[in-house]
Design an enzyme around this catalytic site. Sequence first.
Site, PDB file in Angstrom:
ATOM      1  CG  LEU A   1      -1.922   1.183   1.206  1.00  0.00           C
ATOM      2  CD1 LEU A   1      -2.933   1.065   0.079  1.00  0.00           C
ATOM      3  CD2 LEU A   1      -2.619   1.326   2.542  1.00  0.00           C
ATOM      4  CE1 TYR A   2       6.366   5.100   1.479  1.00  0.00           C
ATOM      5  CE2 TYR A   2       7.560   3.476   0.191  1.00  0.00           C
ATOM      6  CZ  TYR A   2       7.466   4.736   0.735  1.00  0.00           C
ATOM      7  OH  TYR A   2       8.487   5.642   0.532  1.00  0.00           O
ATOM      8  CB  ALA A   3       4.478   0.556  -3.674  1.00  0.00           C
TER       9      ALA A   3
END
Length: 465
Positions: free
Chosen positions: A256-258
């Site tokens: 989800l960071y990416a």
Amino acid sequence: MGSPADTSKTSKLERYNSYLLRRVSSAKVVAASSHLLFRATILAALLLIFLFLLHYPPLLSTSHYSAAAASHSNHRSLLSSASYGGAAWERGVRASASPRRPDGLSVLVTGAAGFVGTHCSLALKRRGDGVVGLDNFNAYYDPALKRSRQALLARHGVLVLDADINDGALLAKLFEVVPFSHVLHLAAQAGVRYATRNPQSYVASNVAGLVSLFEIVAKHADPQPAIVWASSSSVYGLNTDAPFSELHRTDRPASLYAATKKAGEAIAHTYNHIYGLSITGLRFFTVYGPWGRPDMAYFSFTKSILAGKPITLFRMPDGTAVQRDFTYIDDIVKGCLGALDTAEKSTGVAGGGKKRGPAQLRVYNLGNTSPVPVAKMVSILEDLLGKKAKKSVVTLPQNGDVPFTHANVSLAATDFGYQPTTDLATGLRKFVKWYLQYYSVETGKKINGKSNTAGEEEKGMAASA
Ligand SMILES: NC(=O)c1ccc[n+]([C@@H]2O[C@H](COP(=O)([O-])OP(=O)(O)OC[C@H]3O[C@@H](n4cnc5c(N)ncnc54)[C@H](O)[C@@H]3O)[C@@H](O)[C@H]2O)c1
Ligand SMILES: *[C@@H]1O[C@H](CO)[C@@H](O)[C@H](O)[C@H]1NC(C)=O
């Protein structure tokens, strides 16, 4: 719903109810139903607590990194816009923002108490630019380290405000007080694995916070500053074509960071297109060095090795090693300054009026161009610390990490002369030197010919900035 288990539960309840009804005499019906009401209330309360915990899973974990504290601090600065404004506050902000050289930049650095933000703020100030920092000091990792960085910056004349990028009123006030020429936007929820535990913090800082900043710059800043912001090598996701080039696909994020960084790049396109904002995205590749982030492997491994605690290394299911294009902080700082110096002016008009023409929109890789197996990084640390690591090697779980990263930086080299110059052994030596001084660790091992006992905390920075 309607599953056999549910049905049997319902009929059990019904049987229980009719059993109760049969059992109590009519005189006792009132008392019994109030008992039931009491139980139902307790059940409902438990259900509510359970649902609450589901939405705030960090409360269930005993993690060192308190997401509860992080989101609390987000909310705090969202609700009460801290304390800002007033003549003294404005004087302080203006003094910090004033360049000390002709044609110096005036830069708002978000995430200034963070790892990269501290180094960039210091480098800008040192060459005579004006810098105002902003950070919400959330507890994703030890806020005491962020406060130490803030104190270090204060000693160099850089003010770091306690504020959240979602606080539009504060941002609007800042741009009213200072005509910033540039924004270096580094504030974000970083970390790949933590995203499965606290997904909302990524949306709050990396998506909502980015939009909040772009909105204020587009509609309230006059002049509109050029924006340079941190994307991430993680946008390359599961790509295997190495080295990663800016033209490669970025539609397979592994975390989800990416995904929020990729979303940021799309959002940047929109604000460039509609409002004429000059925006440059920098895809950093695994940055390390003095004053680094305690959640990153090189940092936490150092702590564990010194404490004699085991560390976990990952390998791919086919046995191949996990590799990272480790990039030393000083090289990243040079890249950030190069991007700021070559950024063109925004072409929009404050208030959202008709823009004067198309504005610059850029994306660059900033990496080291030589990937190293994580196990090699550990053996360098072992040598520097004079102590063996207790390693366990397991197969990489699907928790957001990618097998390898490798930057092609020819675009940044062409456009602003970016050229990484620090290899991993040299960079880690500087990191370990800082670490031992900062945490006052006595290893008995000498680094750079000096014994490392309690030292002045600025040395790590002086050596690196
Ligand atoms: N360090 C790396 O290896 C790396 C790699 C790729 C990308 N990046 C990106 O570079 C940037 C800087 O990373 P870093 O390593 O210095 O991380 P960091 O966590 O040390 O710095 C980020 C800072 O932003 C602050 N912050 C977070 N949310 C905020 C909010 N809503 N409002 C105000 N402040 C907020 C944090 O308190 C922190 O001090 C981030 O955008 C990160 O995603 C870093
Ligand atoms: C790196 O990217 C440039 C384009 O930016 C390309 O011309 C070059 O071939 C790439 N190098 C490698 C080794 O892939």
